[in-house]
Design a protein around this motif. Sequence first.
Motif, mmCIF file in Angstrom:
data_model
loop_
_atom_site.group_PDB
_atom_site.id
_atom_site.type_symbol
_atom_site.label_atom_id
_atom_site.label_comp_id
_atom_site.label_asym_id
_atom_site.label_seq_id
_atom_site.Cartn_x
_atom_site.Cartn_y
_atom_site.Cartn_z
ATOM 1 N N VAL A 81 -4.355 7.572 -10.918
ATOM 2 C CA VAL A 81 -5.217 6.839 -10.163
ATOM 3 C C VAL A 81 -4.835 5.700 -9.358
ATOM 4 O O VAL A 81 -5.300 5.639 -7.680
ATOM 5 N N ASN A 82 -3.394 5.107 -9.602
ATOM 6 C CA ASN A 82 -2.249 4.246 -9.110
ATOM 7 C C ASN A 82 -1.360 4.293 -8.692
ATOM 8 O O ASN A 82 -0.442 3.278 -8.824
ATOM 9 N N SER B 97 0.757 -1.103 0.673
ATOM 10 C CA SER B 97 0.055 0.229 -0.338
ATOM 11 C C SER B 97 1.054 1.439 0.006
ATOM 12 O O SER B 97 0.562 2.583 0.842
ATOM 13 N N LEU C 15 -4.914 -2.892 -4.203
ATOM 14 C CA LEU C 15 -6.240 -3.370 -4.309
ATOM 15 C C LEU C 15 -5.419 -3.573 -6.629
ATOM 16 O O LEU C 15 -5.349 -5.398 -6.576
ATOM 17 N N PHE C 16 -4.496 -3.413 -7.100
ATOM 18 C CA PHE C 16 -3.866 -3.382 -8.543
ATOM 19 C C PHE C 16 -2.878 -5.331 -8.107
ATOM 20 O O PHE C 16 -3.004 -6.312 -9.061
ATOM 21 N N ALA D 267 -5.083 6.945 -0.816
ATOM 22 C CA ALA D 267 -5.943 6.774 -2.383
ATOM 23 C C ALA D 267 -4.946 5.461 -2.972
ATOM 24 O O ALA D 267 -5.119 4.863 -3.692
ATOM 25 N N PHE D 268 -3.758 6.638 -3.231
ATOM 26 C CA PHE D 268 -3.180 5.237 -4.436
ATOM 27 C C PHE D 268 -2.225 3.909 -3.580
ATOM 28 O O PHE D 268 -2.707 3.268 -4.363
ATOM 29 N N ARG E 101 -4.492 2.367 -1.696
ATOM 30 C CA ARG E 101 -5.644 1.180 -1.638
ATOM 31 C C ARG E 101 -5.789 1.232 -3.250
ATOM 32 O O ARG E 101 -5.813 0.180 -3.021
ATOM 33 N N GLN E 102 -5.887 1.493 -4.204
ATOM 34 C CA GLN E 102 -5.252 1.749 -5.671
ATOM 35 C C GLN E 102 -4.233 1.023 -5.582
ATOM 36 O O GLN E 102 -4.367 -0.246 -6.517
#
Length: 397
Positions: free
Chosen positions: A324-325, A303, A361-362, A354-355, A357-358
């Motif tokens: 986004v990520n 993360s 997920l990635f 935010a990065f 979390r994304q």
Amino acid sequence: MSPAAPQRLRIAVLNRIFDSTGGGAERYSIALVEQLALHHDVHVFAQQINHHAPGVSYHRVSMPMRKPRWLNQLWYAFATWRATRTGFDIVHSHENTWHGQVQTVHVVPVRHNLFHGRTGARRLLRWIKVVSSPRLLTYLGLERLRFQPEKTRRIVVTSDNLGLTMAATYPGSRAMTTVITPGVTLPALPNQEDRLAARIALGLPPARFCLLFVGNDYRKKGLVNLLEVLATLPEQVVLAVVGNPAHIPEFRRRAESLGVVARVFFLGALQDVAPAYRAADALVHPTLEDTFAMVVLEAMAHSLPVVVSSATYCGISGLLSHGVNALLLDDPRSAQELGAALRLISGDEGLRRAFGRQGRLFASHYRWEDIARQQEAVYLSSLAASKAEARTLKRPA
């Protein structure tokens, strides 16, 4: 693993350096071996071994000469060919060897580096350089044999970018090539206590904003520009550098000349990079050349927000989305662009979260157990081709 596996395979894995401090290619090979050994009989043939996993058999390959490296590479190829000619269902090479049904390519081909974009007199001069160099002749000769089209041969590349380069350099490899990216094991997310403990263990300041750089080739991975940019950032920002300790003296002198040596913490090569990921606030990877960049994927699994070179320079970035990520650098050589990205990431906690979390997920879509299934499918494809070829040879004329 795939339920389609007809048997427990006996697999020989060729990797000269089997040590996680060696770099991304070595960590890729090690992680795959650990997964494959859960279901298959895996034998590692290496000259340097610093690893132990249940179910893996290790075979140390002699090193009669460490230098010149090209001669050692030739020796390693011959020694492993002799040791694996029989007794294995699959020989899987991560090295520049002429043998092995499966060849995993981690770096840009030598031929591409030598000749890409060169025509006329410039190309002729390169050929003169090659024919007068036993080193280059050896590397090119091994590479040509390695990628020679065969019905049972399979080539694995770690990114789409590298696949395109391979196809352009060795057109006959197209039909044999599969992309299998590196993977990750998702760790538990650290809390503030974990982060503080990691910083104390690594000797990092507990309360300052910590950028993390991970790479063995400091110059190629962009540390030169990063140090220059660090000098323009607030004193609160520090940098932890993980990688080859042989480069530390040179880059410590550079940090001194820039007036930032007190803000740069050279940690050397770490057997386990996870504590550094836990300790950091962001990963910065302004690489000038990376076929994938496992460190970016690993940081995202922890993360960590990442700042990384665009897909022109770094394979994983072709899978990422700017803003986004990750923050992608169009030109990692640009101090202005890198500085702006680092000011943004260090000054906006909401963006970092935010990065993070994304990114997590990635990374969850690239687990090692899934990557191992893809690798096993390549083995089975090679074995099927071998059986089909054997049946053809047995048919009466």
